[in-house]
Design an enzyme around this catalytic site. Sequence first.
Site, PDB file in Angstrom:
ATOM      1  N   CYS B  86     -26.084  17.539 -38.243  1.00 13.64           N
ATOM      2  CA  CYS B  86     -25.126  16.513 -38.676  1.00 13.64           C
ATOM      3  C   CYS B  86     -24.011  17.158 -39.511  1.00 13.64           C
ATOM      4  O   CYS B  86     -23.230  17.923 -38.988  1.00 13.64           O
ATOM      5  CB  CYS B  86     -25.879  15.393 -39.408  1.00 13.64           C
ATOM      6  SG  CYS B  86     -24.929  13.875 -39.551  1.00 13.64           S
ATOM      7  N   HIS B 196     -30.715  13.898 -35.792  1.00 14.56           N
ATOM      8  CA  HIS B 196     -31.542  14.396 -36.893  1.00 14.56           C
ATOM      9  C   HIS B 196     -32.991  14.650 -36.468  1.00 14.56           C
ATOM     10  O   HIS B 196     -33.848  13.793 -36.688  1.00 14.56           O
ATOM     11  CB  HIS B 196     -31.546  13.372 -38.033  1.00 14.56           C
ATOM     12  CG  HIS B 196     -30.270  13.303 -38.791  1.00 14.56           C
ATOM     13  ND1 HIS B 196     -29.995  14.117 -39.860  1.00 14.56           N
ATOM     14  CD2 HIS B 196     -29.179  12.515 -38.636  1.00 14.56           C
ATOM     15  CE1 HIS B 196     -28.793  13.836 -40.346  1.00 14.56           C
ATOM     16  NE2 HIS B 196     -28.276  12.869 -39.616  1.00 14.56           N
ATOM     17  N   GLU B 198     -35.139  16.396 -37.942  1.00 10.10           N
ATOM     18  CA  GLU B 198     -36.025  16.445 -39.132  1.00 10.10           C
ATOM     19  C   GLU B 198     -36.530  15.057 -39.523  1.00 10.10           C
ATOM     20  O   GLU B 198     -37.481  14.937 -40.277  1.00 10.10           O
ATOM     21  CB  GLU B 198     -35.305  17.128 -40.300  1.00 10.10           C
ATOM     22  CG  GLU B 198     -34.293  16.292 -41.072  1.00 10.10           C
ATOM     23  CD  GLU B 198     -32.945  16.127 -40.369  1.00 10.10           C
ATOM     24  OE1 GLU B 198     -32.812  16.537 -39.201  1.00 10.10           O
ATOM     25  OE2 GLU B 198     -32.026  15.568 -41.014  1.00 10.10           O
TER      26      GLU B 198
END
Lengths: 81, 221
Positions: B86, B196, B198
Amino acid sequence: MKARIHVTLKNGVLDPQGKAIETALHGLGFGEAGNVRQGKVIELDLKGVADKAAAEARVKEMCAKLLANPVIEDYSVELAG
Amino acid sequence: MRAAVIVFPGSNCDRDLAVALERSTGKPPVMVWHGDSELPDVDFIGIPGGFSYGDYLRCGAIAANSPIMRAVKQKAEAGVAVLGVCNGFQVLVETGLLPGALLRNASLKFACRDVRLSVESSDSVFTRRYNAGDVLTIPVAHHDGNYFIDDDGLKRLEDNGQVAFRYVEDTNPNGSLGNIAGVFDAKRRVLGLMPHPERVTEALVGGTDGKALFDSLVESL
């Protein structure tokens, strides 16, 4: 000496903000407005610089390193004082 | 695998990235402040999402010129794997470690939702635990994720297999060229992506489709 730098998106790079401004202008009755492009203006003072050519070279270096992204943006420099 | 995560003023996914890394590596990464100019001896560097320096000037532009990024650039050139998620992706294109640029979303709206992503290549330290063609569900949360590169650059990316992930099933959230969601550098040791991974490493918080990316790194490094 003062520098004023205009940063604009290159031709061919989509400018969604310009498009939104254009739509709003049309909504206000300014139907003649077309190809609206949004850019930015950066002003700065150059301390202790008298030579215009040297100043321009320094400001262009600032543009290349930070103030503009050469992948998507063009810039122009105006010097005064 | 020894990992570091860079923290800028305005980073807000640094802890998520650290937790995801620890889940795969078994130990917490070293957190490195943007004002530092040296990195510890690591195999992997993560640049997290967020709004570094308030997105002033251009997203990622100020962070790209912070002291720590000079060190990151040197490590990347020496072959250390670097992941930008990002805002981290925006920082990596601004440093020149990845090609292209990220423009304002075509919709002008902040996009915060799950997207469907196809894995374009499993031939990298980041994606070896996936298969090319796998379709993942991973969230995005950004205002400036509209990937742009000129025609010659796009041809180079496609010819060299540098597109890592694409939005599929009409879920492109930002108008990016060629539905590109993530790109590798020419050596496939640097990866940037807008979604994302994660945030999807634990079923309890919504999914596990991102976990294989971190497991790939552990297996490779």
